[in-house]
Write an enzyme that holds these catalytic residues in place. Structure first.
Site, PDB file in Angstrom:
ATOM      1  N   GLU A  50      -2.021   0.294  21.661  1.00  0.00           N
ATOM      2  CA  GLU A  50      -0.607   0.248  22.044  1.00  0.00           C
ATOM      3  C   GLU A  50      -0.174  -1.117  22.585  1.00  0.00           C
ATOM      4  O   GLU A  50       0.378  -1.223  23.682  1.00  0.00           O
ATOM      5  CB  GLU A  50      -0.307   1.356  23.053  1.00  0.00           C
ATOM      6  CG  GLU A  50      -0.517   2.741  22.456  1.00  0.00           C
ATOM      7  CD  GLU A  50      -0.327   3.877  23.442  1.00  0.00           C
ATOM      8  OE1 GLU A  50      -0.230   3.611  24.647  1.00  0.00           O
ATOM      9  OE2 GLU A  50      -0.291   5.029  22.994  1.00  0.00           O
ATOM     10  N   GLU A  86      -3.387   9.199  18.000  1.00  0.00           N
ATOM     11  CA  GLU A  86      -3.154   9.994  19.217  1.00  0.00           C
ATOM     12  C   GLU A  86      -1.920  10.845  18.975  1.00  0.00           C
ATOM     13  O   GLU A  86      -0.916  10.372  18.452  1.00  0.00           O
ATOM     14  CB  GLU A  86      -2.913   9.119  20.452  1.00  0.00           C
ATOM     15  CG  GLU A  86      -4.120   8.419  21.014  1.00  0.00           C
ATOM     16  CD  GLU A  86      -3.814   7.661  22.300  1.00  0.00           C
ATOM     17  OE1 GLU A  86      -2.836   8.042  22.997  1.00  0.00           O
ATOM     18  OE2 GLU A  86      -4.520   6.695  22.603  1.00  0.00           O
TER      19      GLU A  86
END
Length: 834
Positions: free
Chosen positions: A487, A607
């Site tokens: 991220e 995820e």
């Protein structure tokens, strides 16, 4: 051109507008609708009917049709529940006099009854259950009748005269003129002349309609303009005073201090220094759209003050609790055993995930994983922190020479490979010795900074990959996946560098890996938290890699239902609607990639879960079972990997609470108890490899051995109140009030073409069968259960299984009805007998 008459847009299915909002400043306006304002939090000052009232939490006021009113926030924020409805529900010859400032012990029950009706209407609007519209209409009429019976009075002739349209048209002209010309010299006489009225008549006209004298209103408008200038310009106080129509600075200071208890200079200093005034809450100008008079806010816990009045009689409670026994949806499933079907790939059990590398060395983590792997058989596993300091992979000598240590990495990878799963290597986070700065994330302090020396990072990656090749061989390691960072679009959260720095960091890392062997697979960027909706991050990343000739073998990203970056207040979370969000996200990303040089790159959702909070109490509930199945089936054929985050609550991104059901991400809690989300994966794993039929809430598959599987589920999403941010209905022991209230779903199953005898096995998973949280509640919700209690929960919290036989000799057709409750799942498995 702006008008102060507000046109109210009703809800599409009801003659009302019901909403929760926060008010900074709403100028004088009026509308045909009757308006009820309930203060949920904070306070407001409302000017109506020639009076000003300061309302605080739990106060109610009714604004009659065509009554001019103004609303201002006090010195604290506010959250309001507002109901606007057609005045035709009331007697046109009567007005409502309802203001809880006049509430006494003798009449409190009458005001509480209004709060009760508002609470019920808000509840119905949020739940939207079967019959909600009719029930809400009934509540509306009951509320109107209550107002007429206990709070109405006959309208005087003067009041009837005041609601004439031409009076409000005149007032509209006057207010607009003031707003446009407040900086000029305006007198009562000049406007009276403009409207062809006598000074005396116009003075009384204005005071009657607005509730304050003309000069006081003009001064108030000028002060509001001055506040805006003090906050948003660098003009001197003298200049602002003159620009806003004050004769001199002395007079400006006098009026300003009277209203704000501060001098203009001191006010500006506080705003500039503390930055405590939110620009979004500045006073609105009359040129702004009326729709901007109200601004929506998160309603976290705001409804608690209202829901105190939601208590029902015993008979009403029984009626509401019985809603789950109502059939609200009928689904027809019809197929033929002889259908060939369509081949599909199970993308949900290819990749599993866990928190971080060092947790994988724990005995409880490994025990849970072996059990999971034995039942579900994942191909790969992804986790953070392979280079964390706690893994002790990297240090340096005093001279800055690298020291590599792969002992813990070997211990972990040996275990995983022996368990039959391969690493999906997330190359994060940075060893502290290499980090350019000291920013960290999570309780375990993952260093998020770029390397202070890119060449040393490249060397670390090179030596790591070479070690894996030497230990496990190229044939093995070429089946792994190397994902560069986690991220990085969350600047300052997971990546302490710039966007361009990450792009170059990725290119250097990917090229380093490919230089060892072109057979190794590398990708990223593990995009997260809404960037695929908000900007061009994905496109820019691919363009940079194309220009640098850096490889991208797969594109990874994350999806949750809540994203801070999708709100103005970046620190607040909002649950996103509708429940198609995950599929919509995949489609949006694919549409973005079509404009790049890699339109068909393999997509991995590395995820996903309901919430990005590792403390969201929903994660333990039966809701998660249907949630997993709903999104797994919705995203079929759109992804190469769908990796649920994560397989276990042995997970320490933040401090672990004492309760064993605290809303952790895991499929399995820290005590080894399997949640409904785990069993959802078990049921998905039983599906065949060909789809015979699929529709809303079901899928029918077949296996190579001639078996048939019919999976049915009843997904109920969170309600609108929870979606807006109000978590007040979610507590440790009560976790189901925040969902839409759906009835049972009826499935009518018709199977033709039976030629063989079948063993029919049914697996039922719902709040009474296989939900460990619900069993824990029934046990008494012990915080620290004994081993005996844990064993009890293990045995009780499994799906119900029943076995029967279907004989083709007796019937060539199976026709049966099945009932699935909200959040429930039912799998029918037909195994041919020879």
């Amino acid at each position: 051109m702006s008008y102060f008459y507000e046109f109210i847009d009703y809800q599409k299915d009801l003659p009302i507008r019901l909403f929760v909002n926060s008010v900074a400043y709403v100028p004088f306006h009026w509308h045909k609708e009757v308006e009820i304002i309930y203060v949920l939090q904070g306070g407001i000052t409302i000017h109506v009917d020639q009076r000003s009232y300061e309302l605080k939490q739990d106060d109610i006021i009714v604004v009659n049709s065509m009554s001019v009113h103004q609303i201002e926030r006090t010195n604290q924020d506010n959250v309001l529940l507002t109901l606007q409805f057609n005045p035709e529900l009331l007697d046109e010859q009567r007005v409502v006099a309802c203001n809880s400032l006049y509430q006494t012990s003798q009449n409190q029950e009458m005001y509480d009854r209004i709060r009760h009706y508002l609470a019920q209407m808000a509840w119905e609007a949020s739940k939207k259950t079967q019959g909600s519209r009719n029930y809400s209409l009934g509540l509306l009429y009951t509320l109107a009748g209550h107002l007429m019976r206990y709070f109405s009075m006959v309208m005087t002739e003067e009041k009837q005269k005041n609601v004439k349209d031409y009076d409000y048209q005149r007032l509209n002209r006057v207010l607009q003129f003031i707003d446009r010309n407040y900086s000029q010299k305006i007198t009562l006489q000049s406007i009276a002349d403009q409207e062809h009225l006598s000074l005396h008549y116009f003075s009384h006209f204005f005071s009657d309609k607005i509730g304050i004298p003309f000069q006081k209103y003009l001064t108030s408008i000028r002060l509001e303009k001055a506040v805006d200038a003090l906050m948003n310009t660098n003009h001197s106080v003298t200049q602002i005073a003159l620009d806003c129509g004050f004769a001199n600075v002395k007079l400006f200071n006098k009026y300003f201090k009277e209203k704000y208890d501060s001098t203009p200079g001191a006010f500006r200093e506080v705003v500039t220094t503390a930055k405590s005034v939110d620009p979004a809450r500045k006073p609105l100008t009359y040129e702004e759209s009326p729709s901007s008079d109200y601004y929506e806010v998160d309603t976290i816990q705001a409804m608690e003050s209202l829901y105190r009045y939601l208590e029902l009689s015993q008979e009403s409670s029984k009626a509401i609790s019985s809603v789950t026994s109502v059939i609200s949806d009928h689904v027809e499933i019809q197929f033929n055993e002889q259908d060939e079907g369509t081949l599909f790939k199970k993308h949900w059990n290819w990749l599993t995930t866990a928190g971080r590398a060092v947790e994988g060395l724990r005995a409880d983590w490994q025990a849970q994983f072996l059990e999971l792997q034995g039942r579900l058989g994942f191909s790969h596993i992804r986790f953070h922190g392979i280079f964390n300091d706690e893994m002790m992979v990297y240090t340096e000598t005093e001279d800055g020479e690298p020291i590599y240590n792969w002992a813990y990495v070997d211990k972990l990878y040996d275990f995983l490979l022996q368990a039959g799963v391969r690493p999906y290597v997330a190359l994060s986070f940075m060893p502290s010795v290499l980090a350019r700065s000291k920013e960290t994330i999570f309780l375990w302090r993952g260093y998020i900074a770029p390397p202070k020396d890119q060449k040393k990072w490249n060397a670390l990656v090179r030596e790591f990959v070479r070690h894996c090749l030497n230990r496990y061989g190229l044939e093995e390691v070429s089946t792994w996946y190397f994902e560069v960072w986690n991220e990085p679009d969350l600047s300052g959260v997971c990546w302490a560098g710039s966007k361009q720095e990450y792009f170059e960091f990725y290119a250097e890392t990917a090229l380093t890996i490919k230089s060892i062997s072109p057979r190794l697979r590398v990708g990223g960027p593990a995009l997260g938290y809404g960037s695929l909706w908000n900007d061009n991050w994905a496109e820019e990343f691919i363009d940079h890699c194309s220009n640098r000739q850096a490889p991208i073998d797969f594109f990874s990203f994350h999806v949750y239902s809540e994203y801070p970056s999708l709100k103005e207040e970046a620190y607040k979370l909002t649950t996103l609607m509708p429940p198609t969000f995950y599929l919509d996200s995949v489609k949006r990303l694919r549409s973005k990639l079509k404009e790049t040089v890699m339109p068909e790159v393999e997509l991995h959702m590395t995820e996903w879960n309901f919430s990005l909070y590792d403390r969201n109490l929903i994660h333990d509930t039966m809701f998660m079972g249907a949630f997993v199945i709903h999104h797994a089936l919705q995203t079929l054929s759109t992804l190469g990997a769908l990796a649920f985050w994560s397989f276990t609550d042995v997970f320490e991104e933040s401090r672990v609470p004492s309760s064993m059901f605290y809303g952790g991400f895991g499929l399995i809690n820290r005590n080894g108890l399997k949640k409904p989300s785990y069993y959802a994966f078990e049921l998905l794993a039983k599906l065949g490899d060909r789809i015979l039929s699929q529709g809303e809430g079901y899928i029918v598959t077949s296996g190579r051995d001639g078996s048939l599987q019919i999976l049915m589920y009843n997904y109920a999403h969170v309600d609108q109140l929870f979606a807006s941010g109000d978590w007040s209905g979610l507590t440790e022991t009560s976790r189901y009030t925040i969902f839409e209230e759906k009835g049972n779903r009826s499935y009518h199953l018709k199977l033709d073409g039976l030629e063989r005898r079948y063993k029919l096995t049914s697996y039922r998973l719902d709040r009474n069968h296989g939900s460990v949280f619900d069993e824990w509640i029934r046990l008494g919700a012990p915080t620290y259960p004994t081993e005996e209690e844990l064993q009890f929960l293990r045995h009780r919290s499994v799906p119900e299984m029943q076995i029967g036989w279907l004989d083709a000799a007796a019937a060539e057709q199976l026709e049966q009805a099945y009932i699935v409750p909200p959040h429930g799942i039912l799998l029918l498995s037909l195994q041919p007998q020879y």
